[in-house]
Design a protein around this motif. Structure first.
Motif, PDB file in Angstrom:
ATOM      1  N   ALA A   1     -51.940  47.349  10.651  1.00  0.00           N
ATOM      2  CA  ALA A   1     -52.304  47.144   9.249  1.00  0.00           C
ATOM      3  C   ALA A   1     -53.814  46.961   9.117  1.00  0.00           C
ATOM      4  O   ALA A   1     -54.460  46.329   9.968  1.00  0.00           O
ATOM      5  CB  ALA A   1     -51.572  45.932   8.683  1.00  0.00           C
TER       6      ALA A   1
ATOM      7  N   GLU B   1     -48.197  48.684   9.594  1.00  0.00           N
ATOM      8  CA  GLU B   1     -47.859  49.392   8.356  1.00  0.00           C
ATOM      9  C   GLU B   1     -46.859  50.488   8.660  1.00  0.00           C
ATOM     10  O   GLU B   1     -47.158  51.399   9.439  1.00  0.00           O
ATOM     11  CB  GLU B   1     -49.119  50.062   7.798  1.00  0.00           C
ATOM     12  CG  GLU B   1     -49.729  49.386   6.603  1.00  0.00           C
ATOM     13  CD  GLU B   1     -51.031  50.062   6.240  1.00  0.00           C
ATOM     14  OE1 GLU B   1     -52.030  49.345   6.100  1.00  0.00           O
ATOM     15  OE2 GLU B   1     -51.046  51.315   6.159  1.00  0.00           O
TER      16      GLU B   1
ATOM     17  N   ARG C   1     -44.649  53.554   7.135  1.00  0.00           N
ATOM     18  CA  ARG C   1     -44.395  54.388   5.966  1.00  0.00           C
ATOM     19  C   ARG C   1     -43.575  55.589   6.356  1.00  0.00           C
ATOM     20  O   ARG C   1     -43.855  56.210   7.392  1.00  0.00           O
ATOM     21  CB  ARG C   1     -45.714  54.808   5.308  1.00  0.00           C
ATOM     22  CG  ARG C   1     -46.110  53.813   4.226  1.00  0.00           C
ATOM     23  CD  ARG C   1     -47.417  54.231   3.607  1.00  0.00           C
ATOM     24  NE  ARG C   1     -48.407  54.504   4.650  1.00  0.00           N
ATOM     25  CZ  ARG C   1     -49.697  54.773   4.381  1.00  0.00           C
ATOM     26  NH1 ARG C   1     -50.106  54.804   3.139  1.00  0.00           N
ATOM     27  NH2 ARG C   1     -50.531  54.997   5.358  1.00  0.00           N
TER      28      ARG C   1
END
Lengths: 468, 468
Positions: B86, B76, B78
């Motif tokens: 994840a 993941e 960001r």
């Protein structure tokens, strides 16, 4: 110092129906307790007011009793200070003194291995984590709970080991321990309870390991170690029920288990019902090569992975962990319950926070740089001062080995070094059964560069003077 | 949360001579680690910058590798946050999950004994003592040192026990433990190593004690308990090498060893070579009578005194102590070394400070008042709701017993109570061999007055519905 107004308690009881005045009863009981050694020299006593309150008597009673004991020299009374048992009082000394454990001798140059440099221990960060953990620990975690440990600790350790050591572990498989030796004991007892009878230990290994295995009722077999690490090729013949290895950095020889020996080991684990205890005691320290992942990551169902904070932070913390195969977990939990019902829970929570906040990664990064420099200094000094030594185990860990020509006597060198203010270990300290050349085991973690050079010069002198 | 700029490490290595681009090597190794379960869902990963630095490659390499893993759903990414594995990723779940230990079930009314009320645990004071200890602990104490413990701890405990329990102990005789059961195990192993073969345990006693004794190789004999406490008059006939007693408050029956039985015990100890383990687990709590001093104070050369913080502060601390006769000290030290090389040292120092600052005396004084009120409420409720019960063990400790007429079935009552949201113990939980009437063991420490009344009403209903 006791804060003002704390009422200290003392084991005294009075009764109006007992013989003697109340003051005499108090006086006699305190004198007897001091004479018997229950109340030791220097012990604080309740104030006259506090004792009167505890006993439900008037303060005059306790004032009179203390005054008499003060006059006799049993109690020290000083205005405004708590009364204390007199430092030297008529009762005299301990009737049967015991000898204290020999304190660790102070050495000018301390080359003893297996000890990190704790002067760099991150006290402020650890203290903060402890305080936060004390503030936030769940009530349920202050009670007994799972002997395997606090949930946050098990989860943080599983994540950390997976990230830096390549272990495969869910949090449920992590068991908090009081350090590596306790973990080894738990596995030995758990396997013995399942019917295991033999355990193979590396030759050499730490002197406690054979005793711990024997205490659990296992017969100890020895697995030789050579330049490629432990002779895992002998495992099919030896056929132990449990084997203990230090694949990342043999303890104490310092060799790394070769890729060929790892393959043989993995194959044997796949073919047998045996369990490997992987002692990964100082794998976080490697200097010249990429890290080798834990064997546990390849055979998670046949390996108990064992780690500890003793080398990466401080032995005094007494905190470590096991990663246990699912089928063995209940047995290890039972043994942990019988051993001590679980490790201290606030400290587990503090370590979870310490990890989560990145303090361990930061500390290890700094220590690796420091230790590499100290290792380089020791290796350079050995090359200059003891050119006949074959230096080994330099790629990782906190110590090197220096093998000497066979005409040397390692014990004589150890004694001569000690006389020169140098503490060091020799291979004989590690319960060897196979013949090895005379070998010094030199921890460098606590020797800043100059101390290393000077210390090695002293060792060289010790070698010369002890030559037979 | 990791503080900004902490470089996390991950087990990845690249080489320009290996097949594939550097980015592909990073990507493959991370994907494999995620697939294998080494990198678990949610685990934080190094930033692209941090990983590039660790590997000595350009940042483009790590950006490319992470982008690919992000696209595949393994990682993941960001903006501004650390990359993470994840939460749900293509690798799926643990290949062989283990069942977690059954969590302690939540009960509306928790009468389980042997647990103090930890909602009153003095978190602020304990946290301060921990932080101070972390700041001031000697460097030598962060290393290994004496497995018996830190000097300040041993000295503070010797003084405290002498003052409130009448023990006779120099600091050298105090051994820090991980709680009572560990201490018992140490003594069993030490005595077995000296040739002891039998141990007498009270009948009933805690269910772990026979297993711990057997694990050390001792044969377990049982000593009946009656209304005067343990049948010490049988000791000359039974002639055990070790005997374990709870003289201040029999566990779990709650009776106090009578003066006559104490005299018989002291005489037998004087005449034999046996050792008494005096389990003084909750002697600090007594309500209606003056405290009775420890047996150790009368026979210090034949008694190992065992205490713990589990009842006076919190079991989760896992800290306790032994007071050991001088002649047995070296053996106990050896066993402690093999068990775990000593208890955590910062916590020992924190407890020494906690004692020295008067926090324990203050806490105990407050808790005694609270517990007495709760006991009175439970005893009153039992008299009103279960008049047929013979209530015992009320003078001390944290629980009472309620013996019922013989037509009752204690296990059926326990189950019926559980169904009504009441957790309680019965005598069958304590490994009894002798026949006893059906008996409930009711801890009251965590029940405020109304909860006690309501809880006992539920118990009364459980008794009615479970009547055979």
């Amino acid at each position: 110092m006791a804060e003002a107004g704390v009422p200290l308690e003392v084991l005294v009881a009075v009764s109006r129906s007992a013989p003697g005045t109340l003051a005499r009863q108090v006086e006699t009981q305190l004198r007897d307790a001091i004479r018997a050694g229950a109340l030791r020299p220097g012990t604080r006593l309740p104030s006259t007011r506090g004792l009167a309150e505890q006993l439900g008597v008037s303060r005059r009673v306790t004032v009179e009793a203390y005054a008499q004991l003060g006059a006799e020299g049993y109690v020290e009374l000083r205005q405004g200070a708590a009364p204390r048992v007199a430092a030297t009082n008529p009762a005299g000394a301990d009737p049967s003194p015991v000898t204290a454990a020999a304190p660790e001798p102070a050495a000018r140059y301390d080359f003893r291995p297996s000890r990190p440099d704790v002067t760099t221990f991150p006290r402020a960060a650890w203290g903060r984590c402890l305080r936060d953990a004390t503030r936030t620990i769940r009530t349920a975690d202050l009670l007994y709970g799972d002997p395997c440990g606090v949930a946050e600790f098990r989860s943080a350790v599983a994540d950390y080991l997976g990230r830096v050591r390549g272990t495969v572990a869910t949090p449920q498989r992590v068991v908090g321990t009081g350090g590596y030796l306790q973990g080894l004991g738990l596995v030995c007892h758990a396997m013995a309870a399942r019917g295991a009878r033999t355990i193979a230990l590396e030759d050499p290994c730490s002197s406690e390991e054979p005793r711990i295995a024997a205490r659990a009722g296992l017969e100890v077999l020895r697995l030789p170690v050579d330049a490629e690490g432990a002779r895992t090729d002998l495992l099919p013949t030896l056929a132990p029920d449990v084997v203990v290895l230090t694949p990342a950095h043999q303890h104490p020889l310092g060799v790394v288990l070769s890729p060929g020996r790892r393959r043989v080991l993995a194959q044997w684990l796949a073919d047998s019902a045996a369990v490997l205890v992987e002692d990964d005691y100082d794998a976080e320290y490697r200097y010249d090569r990429p890290a080798v992942g834990a064997v546990q990551g390849i055979s998670p169902e046949r390996v108990v992975y064992a780690g500890t904070l003793s080398k990466v932070l401080a032995p005094g913390l007494r905190l470590g962990w096991l990663v246990v195969p699912g089928w063995l977990l209940d047995d290890v939990r039972t043994q942990k319950q019988l051993a001590d019902q679980g490790s201290p829970r606030i400290e587990q929570l503090a370590f979870a926070r310490f990890l989560e906040d990145g303090h361990l990664d930061r500390h290890l990064r700094a220590m690796r740089t420091l230790y590499r420099r100290r290792r380089d200094a020791v290796v350079a000094a050995l090359a200059a001062e003891v050119p006949e030594a074959v230096v080994g185990g330099i790629a990782a860990g906190l110590h090197v080995t220096a093998a000497l020509p066979s005409h040397h006597d390692e014990r004589a060198i150890q004694a001569a070094a000690r006389a020169r203010g140098v503490a060091l270990a020799v291979l004989g300290d590690y319960a060897p059964r196979a013949p090895f050349p005379p070998t010094l085991v030199l921890g460098y973690s606590r020797l800043a560069d100059r101390a290393a050079t000077r210390g090695v010069a002293e060792i060289a002198a010790a070698i010369r003077t002890s030559r037979r």
